[in-house]
Write a protein that holds these residues in place. Sequence first.
Motif, PDB file in Angstrom:
ATOM      1  N   SER A  88      -4.488  12.885   4.864  1.00 60.83           N
ATOM      2  CA  SER A  88      -5.414  11.874   4.349  1.00 60.83           C
ATOM      3  C   SER A  88      -4.677  10.712   3.692  1.00 60.83           C
ATOM      4  O   SER A  88      -5.170   9.585   3.682  1.00 60.83           O
ATOM      5  CB  SER A  88      -6.404  12.496   3.359  1.00 60.83           C
ATOM      6  OG  SER A  88      -5.776  12.787   2.113  1.00 60.83           O
ATOM      7  N   LEU A  89      -3.483  10.969   3.171  1.00 60.28           N
ATOM      8  CA  LEU A  89      -2.701   9.914   2.526  1.00 60.28           C
ATOM      9  C   LEU A  89      -2.174   8.894   3.524  1.00 60.28           C
ATOM     10  O   LEU A  89      -1.848   7.771   3.148  1.00 60.28           O
ATOM     11  CB  LEU A  89      -1.537  10.515   1.742  1.00 60.28           C
ATOM     12  CG  LEU A  89      -1.914  11.426   0.578  1.00 60.28           C
ATOM     13  CD1 LEU A  89      -0.663  12.005  -0.053  1.00 60.28           C
ATOM     14  CD2 LEU A  89      -2.754  10.687  -0.445  1.00 60.28           C
ATOM     15  N   THR A  90      -2.106   9.285   4.793  1.00 54.21           N
ATOM     16  CA  THR A  90      -1.625   8.352   5.811  1.00 54.21           C
ATOM     17  C   THR A  90      -2.717   7.394   6.265  1.00 54.21           C
ATOM     18  O   THR A  90      -2.437   6.443   6.996  1.00 54.21           O
ATOM     19  CB  THR A  90      -1.061   9.101   7.043  1.00 54.21           C
ATOM     20  OG1 THR A  90      -2.117   9.815   7.680  1.00 54.21           O
ATOM     21  CG2 THR A  90       0.060  10.044   6.645  1.00 54.21           C
ATOM     22  N   ASP A  91      -3.945   7.630   5.844  1.00 54.02           N
ATOM     23  CA  ASP A  91      -5.078   6.772   6.207  1.00 54.02           C
ATOM     24  C   ASP A  91      -5.327   5.682   5.179  1.00 54.02           C
ATOM     25  O   ASP A  91      -6.467   5.365   4.872  1.00 54.02           O
ATOM     26  CB  ASP A  91      -6.351   7.600   6.369  1.00 54.02           C
ATOM     27  CG  ASP A  91      -6.388   8.366   7.668  1.00 54.02           C
ATOM     28  OD1 ASP A  91      -5.714   7.940   8.618  1.00 54.02           O
ATOM     29  OD2 ASP A  91      -7.093   9.383   7.734  1.00 54.02           O
ATOM     30  N   SER A  92      -4.274   5.103   4.654  1.00 59.71           N
ATOM     31  CA  SER A  92      -4.445   4.054   3.651  1.00 59.71           C
ATOM     32  C   SER A  92      -3.735   2.784   4.093  1.00 59.71           C
ATOM     33  O   SER A  92      -2.790   2.811   4.890  1.00 59.71           O
ATOM     34  CB  SER A  92      -3.886   4.506   2.301  1.00 59.71           C
ATOM     35  OG  SER A  92      -2.478   4.546   2.350  1.00 59.71           O
ATOM     36  N   SER A  93      -4.187   1.675   3.566  1.00 60.17           N
ATOM     37  CA  SER A  93      -3.544   0.393   3.858  1.00 60.17           C
ATOM     38  C   SER A  93      -2.111   0.373   3.341  1.00 60.17           C
ATOM     39  O   SER A  93      -1.214  -0.177   3.997  1.00 60.17           O
ATOM     40  CB  SER A  93      -4.328  -0.757   3.226  1.00 60.17           C
ATOM     41  OG  SER A  93      -5.593  -0.864   3.804  1.00 60.17           O
ATOM     42  N   LEU A  94      -1.891   0.966   2.186  1.00 55.11           N
ATOM     43  CA  LEU A  94      -0.549   0.983   1.613  1.00 55.11           C
ATOM     44  C   LEU A  94       0.418   1.704   2.549  1.00 55.11           C
ATOM     45  O   LEU A  94       1.529   1.230   2.794  1.00 55.11           O
ATOM     46  CB  LEU A  94      -0.576   1.644   0.234  1.00 55.11           C
ATOM     47  CG  LEU A  94       0.579   1.368  -0.700  1.00 55.11           C
ATOM     48  CD1 LEU A  94       0.738  -0.122  -0.978  1.00 55.11           C
ATOM     49  CD2 LEU A  94       0.415   2.122  -2.000  1.00 55.11           C
ATOM     50  N   TYR A  95      -0.006   2.826   3.102  1.00 57.01           N
ATOM     51  CA  TYR A  95       0.821   3.572   4.046  1.00 57.01           C
ATOM     52  C   TYR A  95       1.100   2.726   5.289  1.00 57.01           C
ATOM     53  O   TYR A  95       2.235   2.646   5.770  1.00 57.01           O
ATOM     54  CB  TYR A  95       0.134   4.886   4.440  1.00 57.01           C
ATOM     55  CG  TYR A  95       0.960   5.755   5.350  1.00 57.01           C
ATOM     56  CD1 TYR A  95       1.849   6.690   4.833  1.00 57.01           C
ATOM     57  CD2 TYR A  95       0.857   5.648   6.736  1.00 57.01           C
ATOM     58  CE1 TYR A  95       2.605   7.497   5.665  1.00 57.01           C
ATOM     59  CE2 TYR A  95       1.607   6.444   7.572  1.00 57.01           C
ATOM     60  CZ  TYR A  95       2.483   7.367   7.035  1.00 57.01           C
ATOM     61  OH  TYR A  95       3.242   8.163   7.862  1.00 57.01           O
ATOM     62  N   SER A  96       0.066   2.070   5.807  1.00 59.41           N
ATOM     63  CA  SER A  96       0.216   1.252   7.016  1.00 59.41           C
ATOM     64  C   SER A  96       1.175   0.088   6.790  1.00 59.41           C
ATOM     65  O   SER A  96       2.007  -0.224   7.654  1.00 59.41           O
ATOM     66  CB  SER A  96      -1.137   0.712   7.467  1.00 59.41           C
ATOM     67  OG  SER A  96      -1.990   1.768   7.842  1.00 59.41           O
ATOM     68  N   ILE A  97       1.068  -0.559   5.644  1.00 57.86           N
ATOM     69  CA  ILE A  97       1.966  -1.669   5.318  1.00 57.86           C
ATOM     70  C   ILE A  97       3.408  -1.170   5.245  1.00 57.86           C
ATOM     71  O   ILE A  97       4.324  -1.782   5.803  1.00 57.86           O
ATOM     72  CB  ILE A  97       1.554  -2.351   3.996  1.00 57.86           C
ATOM     73  CG1 ILE A  97       0.213  -3.059   4.159  1.00 57.86           C
ATOM     74  CG2 ILE A  97       2.635  -3.325   3.512  1.00 57.86           C
ATOM     75  CD1 ILE A  97      -0.415  -3.482   2.839  1.00 57.86           C
TER      76      ILE A  97
END
Length: 83
Positions: free
Chosen positions: A13-22
């Motif tokens: 679930s932590l990989t589903d964030s904008s911060l992770y994507s950036i």
Amino acid sequence: MSTPPDSDSFLESLTDSSLYSIGAYFTDRHPDLVDDVIAQGQAIEDVGLERWAQDEGATVEAAFQTLVTALAVRYFKAIAGAG
């Protein structure tokens, strides 16, 4: 030792964030700049946005973008286990 199932879903679930994507994008596109942006982010944390921007001849907005990028890269590395 294996990871409990609920831990796996939490990490996923932590990989589903904008911060992770950036962080993932920056790390993938600019691997040679990862250490530099992390160091700049640390410097911003140490002295503050305004002072860092002034010292570097940058705008406060550019300092903020650098800080967010550094945080995103650190977040990505922590979740992905990228060393």
